[in-house]
Design a protein around this motif. Sequence first.
Motif, short mmCIF file in Angstrom:
data_model
loop_
_atom_site.label_atom_id
_atom_site.label_comp_id
_atom_site.label_asym_id
_atom_site.label_seq_id
_atom_site.Cartn_x
_atom_site.Cartn_y
_atom_site.Cartn_z
N THR A 1 0.21 -2.76 15.43
CA THR A 1 -0.48 -3.01 14.17
C THR A 1 -1.96 -3.24 14.46
O THR A 1 -2.31 -3.94 15.42
N THR B 1 1.84 -0.74 2.65
CA THR B 1 2.44 -1.64 1.65
C THR B 1 1.40 -2.37 0.81
O THR B 1 1.74 -3.28 0.06
N GLU C 1 8.31 -6.46 1.70
CA GLU C 1 9.24 -6.87 2.75
C GLU C 1 10.34 -5.83 2.94
O GLU C 1 10.79 -5.61 4.08
N GLN D 1 8.83 -3.04 5.01
CA GLN D 1 8.65 -3.50 6.39
C GLN D 1 9.96 -3.45 7.17
O GLN D 1 10.01 -3.00 8.31
N GLU E 1 2.13 -9.25 7.74
CA GLU E 1 2.68 -7.93 8.04
C GLU E 1 2.37 -7.52 9.47
O GLU E 1 3.23 -6.98 10.18
N LEU F 1 5.50 -6.75 11.95
CA LEU F 1 5.78 -5.39 12.40
C LEU F 1 5.28 -5.11 13.82
O LEU F 1 5.84 -4.26 14.51
#
Length: 237
Positions: free
Chosen positions: A32, A153, A162, A165, A188, A192
């Motif tokens: 991420t 998202t 959610e 995810q 997030e 993730l």
Amino acid sequence: MGIIIKNLNFIYEQNQIFKNTDFHFEDNKIYTLVGPSGIGKSTLLDVLTGFKKPQSGTISYQNVQKSEMLTIFQNNQIFPWLTVSEALALPFKIKNISKEQTDSRVKELLKIFELEALAYKRPNALSGGQLQRVAIAQGLTLDPKFLLLDEPTSSLDQEAKEEIQDRLLDEQHKRNNTMIIVTHDIEEAAYLGQEIILVANQQLNKLENPTFGRENRRHSLGFYEFCILLRKQVRQL
């Protein structure tokens, strides 16, 4: 294996976005990307796919072709005249894959993403969360080795966010591909990201995620403590 960046220099409108930047995106991981707006997160996705060319440096693709990379953008648009099933079938048709294989794969994707009841609906009849599920399912049709997602998202409510995810984590685990996800959402990024990349000072700085893989993380104090730490680091960038 994966994608190796060495001495990357990228300038956009006289602004140096990356300077002598090195990084190795490994196979079978979720990354991420976090950092201030305009720092170069989305630009990095464009550079990795070849859509934008760096002024200097090298990007080596090991065990992956550019054709095996796919980007899903924020508010990814589905052709308004296609039903959900037709949208999922489109990439197979472009690749001239047989109707039998296409129908079988579309049926599987509809089931995985709980879209079976929406198979014959068009985009104007879908909610934002449903549209995003269709976009991600479409992105996974041809099993890309590297799936790049730009704020997938950001326009969704918390419940839909959610759900998406969890779908992404499930699909990455099943497919053993690599995902690189741009997000402004700290929770997030922590949920993730197996590895979190802080984009700052024209560099990519890797931060290991000690909570990744733990069960019921959303209900874990340790997860939110890590989110607080990550948020402080991002604010200092």
